[in-house]
Design a protein around this motif. Structure first.
Motif, mmCIF file in Angstrom:
data_model
loop_
_atom_site.group_PDB
_atom_site.id
_atom_site.type_symbol
_atom_site.label_atom_id
_atom_site.label_comp_id
_atom_site.label_asym_id
_atom_site.label_seq_id
_atom_site.Cartn_x
_atom_site.Cartn_y
_atom_site.Cartn_z
ATOM 1 N N MET A 160 143.086 111.485 130.679
ATOM 2 C CA MET A 160 144.531 111.200 130.544
ATOM 3 C C MET A 160 145.026 110.501 131.807
ATOM 4 N N ASP A 161 144.537 110.980 132.957
ATOM 5 C CA ASP A 161 144.948 110.415 134.239
ATOM 6 C C ASP A 161 144.600 108.925 134.296
ATOM 7 N N ARG A 162 143.362 108.614 133.912
ATOM 8 C CA ARG A 162 142.920 107.212 133.974
ATOM 9 C C ARG A 162 143.697 106.347 132.974
ATOM 10 N N VAL A 163 143.871 106.886 131.756
ATOM 11 C CA VAL A 163 144.580 106.106 130.721
ATOM 12 C C VAL A 163 146.035 105.866 131.157
ATOM 13 N N ALA A 164 146.670 106.882 131.765
ATOM 14 C CA ALA A 164 148.063 106.717 132.213
ATOM 15 C C ALA A 164 148.142 105.627 133.282
ATOM 16 N N MET A 165 147.184 105.654 134.225
ATOM 17 C CA MET A 165 147.211 104.628 135.290
ATOM 18 C C MET A 165 147.036 103.228 134.708
ATOM 19 N N GLN A 166 146.053 103.110 133.791
ATOM 20 C CA GLN A 166 145.812 101.784 133.187
ATOM 21 C C GLN A 166 147.049 101.315 132.427
ATOM 22 N N HIS A 167 147.694 102.259 131.731
ATOM 23 C CA HIS A 167 148.892 101.911 130.960
ATOM 24 C C HIS A 167 149.992 101.390 131.892
ATOM 25 N N LEU A 168 150.207 102.111 132.998
ATOM 26 C CA LEU A 168 151.287 101.705 133.912
ATOM 27 C C LEU A 168 150.941 100.391 134.612
ATOM 28 N N ASP A 169 149.664 100.220 135.002
ATOM 29 C CA ASP A 169 149.253 98.942 135.617
ATOM 30 C C ASP A 169 149.596 97.779 134.687
ATOM 31 N N ARG A 170 149.315 98.010 133.387
ATOM 32 C CA ARG A 170 149.456 96.923 132.414
ATOM 33 C C ARG A 170 150.920 96.709 132.005
ATOM 34 N N GLU A 171 151.640 97.830 131.746
ATOM 35 C CA GLU A 171 152.947 97.710 131.095
ATOM 36 C C GLU A 171 154.156 97.893 132.010
ATOM 37 N N TRP A 172 154.007 98.598 133.138
ATOM 38 C CA TRP A 172 155.173 98.887 133.986
ATOM 39 C C TRP A 172 155.132 98.100 135.305
ATOM 40 N N ASP A 173 153.926 97.992 135.896
ATOM 41 C CA ASP A 173 153.839 97.383 137.226
ATOM 42 C C ASP A 173 154.347 95.944 137.214
ATOM 43 N N ASN A 174 154.962 95.558 138.327
ATOM 44 C CA ASN A 174 155.466 94.195 138.502
ATOM 45 C C ASN A 174 156.472 93.760 137.444
ATOM 46 N N LYS A 175 157.108 94.734 136.791
ATOM 47 C CA LYS A 175 158.153 94.380 135.814
ATOM 48 C C LYS A 175 159.492 94.815 136.418
ATOM 49 N N LYS A 176 160.493 93.974 136.229
ATOM 50 C CA LYS A 176 161.827 94.344 136.739
ATOM 51 C C LYS A 176 162.522 95.265 135.741
ATOM 52 N N GLU A 177 162.280 94.964 134.443
ATOM 53 C CA GLU A 177 162.928 95.773 133.397
ATOM 54 C C GLU A 177 161.905 96.104 132.314
ATOM 55 N N ILE A 178 161.999 97.298 131.788
ATOM 56 C CA ILE A 178 161.124 97.666 130.660
ATOM 57 C C ILE A 178 161.945 98.446 129.633
#
Ligand code: HEM
Length: 487
Positions: A160-178
């Protein structure tokens, strides 16, 4: 005559007539058989509303307006704070309210009551091998602890830890708005695909995610099976997913034989190798249905809990600070690159109290139905055999008798002994209590661990409406502005 006028003069009334006839047919053919030996004057107080529709429209409308509690609370005030009568989805229903009612329902499972689902659910999830829905659910109940037991869950945490990190790297990081809600769904669904059937390719997960959305929408739709209706789309989506799952199962059988897959790698491998009481393996369709049930059970519920957690953390900076402090301490006790484990999760006490308070105020599931298998007496009233019974988180979660200042967000309510028995029921209770509760706790906490360390956020829409259809969700999906944090 204008074509549009023709449509409105002929087509619309015909459709309304057809629809009404359809409802009358469906609902009257399913109408519970009330036992004649119960005196109607001893029925619980309440009203049955419109013919056929009963009070269904009001029930659904208060939910869509974001205040499902109003339907329950108004009737508790008018009729009785313990039990009232209504008519929903073509069925006579007794709604049990308060801790005594919850205790009564949860402790009489399979003695006085059994689970019951609306017909839409049964059509979208047909039971295989002519087994009744009840027998199916019992089988599932016996199997689930094997897959969701603590030892299995311990193993899931680093994943779960790894999947959460990958998810945030892909979908949240470097985004101003989500927009939080669709992304939370994407996280919980991706995790389930990974842990249940070892699918981790984001494109494949997205491909399966779309029909899941359609299926969920069909579950509480009007049961009109015509091309284009939500119900019809839901049934087709369910068939499509089941076929996909059967393909995955067939391939897994080969992989297990050729030792390309591990017997313990996911829930699918466990199911393929599990035998029932008579020593038989489960057939492919059976397994496909069970995996589908698990994917659905965990699909919108945990993502709703995550979305509302993000919402409250944006609104309440002191709660955000408390969660961040706890999670930073846990992170600082870990070596570089070391993944989360069971002991870390046990330390996330404040964060879990916050999530519990979120689910008190915004329970992902509003309640559930049962069916009376004999005549029932409760609170001085009689409920005939065949009637449906409903427990509702809303009869109690915001009741000042059990939660002082019920509208106030206060995670300390869960400290010490926490709420009184049968007053806090986001996961239900008794033998049918949600089997995915611990799994959900882990996926929510792992997600909280990462987001509070990585980001701060603020809501973009300050008066975004909440809709409950059937899960609670911010109407626009909770758009937020993100700011990265130093970790
Ligand atoms: C925050 C997340 C969740 C909440 C609030 C929640 C809540 C509930 C509730 C209220 C019920 C109905 C109990 C009843 O009929 O009285 C239920 C049933 C169920 N849940 Fe969950 N659930 C969550 C997550 C999950 C997850 C992650 C899974 C799968 C891993 C899952 C699997 C199931 C299944 C299979 C049932 C049906 C059990 C039965 O019929 O006996 N749930 N859940």
């Amino acid at each position: 005559m204008e074509p549009m006028l023709l449509i409105s003069l002929f087509l619309i009334p015909s459709l309304v007539l057809l629809t009404s006839l359809y409802f009358i047919f469906i609902f009257s053919s399913n109408k519970s058989q009330s036992s004649s030996d119960v005196d109607p004057s001893s029925y619980p107080p309440g009203k049955t509303g419109w013919p056929v529709f009963g009070e269904t429209i009001e029930f659904l409308n208060t939910a869509r307006k974001g205040v499902p509690e109003n339907f329950i609370r108004e009737r508790m005030k008018k009729y009785s704070k313990d039990i009232f009568r209504t008519s929903l989805l073509g069925e006579s229903v007794a709604v049990l309210c308060g801790p005594a009612g919850n205790k009564f329902l949860f402790s009489n499972e399979n003695k006085l009551v059994v689970a019951w689902w609306p017909k839409t659910v049964e059509k979208i999830f047909p039971s295989p091998s002519n087994i009744s829905g009840q027998a199916e659910a019992k089988k599932m109940r016996k199997l689930l602890p094997q897959f969701l037991k603590p030892e299995a869950l311990h193993r899931y945490i680093p994943i779960m830890d790894r999947v959460a990190m990958q998810h945030l790297d892909r979908e949240w990081d470097n985004k101003k708005e989500i927009t939080v809600f669709p992304l939370a769904k994407n996280y919980t669904f991706g995790l389930a695909c990974h842990l249940f059937v070892s699918i981790d390719d984001p494109a494949r997960i997205q491909e399966l995610g779309k029909p899941f959305g359609d299926l969920a929408a069909g579950l509480l739709s009007f049961p009109i099976d015509l091309p284009g209706t939500a119900f019809n789309i839901g049934i087709r989506a369910s068939k499509f997913i089941r076929n996909e799952l059967v393909k995955i199962i067939k391939q897994r059988k080969i992989d297990l034989e050729e030792k390309k897959a591990l017997p313990t790698q996911d829930i699918l491998s466990y199911m393929l190798l599990a035998v029932d009481d008579d020593g038989n393996f489960m057939d492919e369709l059976d397994i496909a249905n069970k995996i589908l049930g698990l994917l659905i059970g965990g699909h919108d519920t945990a993502s709703a809990a995550i979305t509302f957690t993000v919402k409250y953390l944006a609104e309440l900076p002191y709660v955000y600070d408390g969660v961040r402090k706890e999670q930073m301490e846990i992170a600082s006790s870990k070596g570089p690159g070391e993944l989360l484990n069971w002991d870390d999760i046990q330390k996330m006490k404040y964060s879990w109290n916050v999530a519990c308070e979120v689910m008190r105020l915004a329970p992902p599931l509003q309640g559930a139905f049962r069916e009376a298998i004999g005549n029932i007496s409760f609170g001085g009233f009689s409920v005939p055999k065949g009637w449906k019974l409903y427990w509702s988180a809303h009869s109690i979660h915001k009741n000042a008798e059990y939660f002082s200042e019920p509208e106030k967000f206060d995670p300390t309510r869960f400290e010490g002994n926490g709420p009184a028995p049968y007053t806090y029921i986001p996961f239900g209770g008794g033998p049918r209590m949600c089997p995915g509760k611990e799994y959900a706790r882990l996926e929510i906490l792992v997600f909280m661990y990462h987001i509070v360390r990585r980001y701060k956020w603020e809501k973009i829409l300050h008066d975004e409406k909440i809709v409950v259809d059937p899960m609670p969700a911010p109407a626009k999906g909770l758009p937020v502005r993100l700011q990265s944090q130093v970790i």
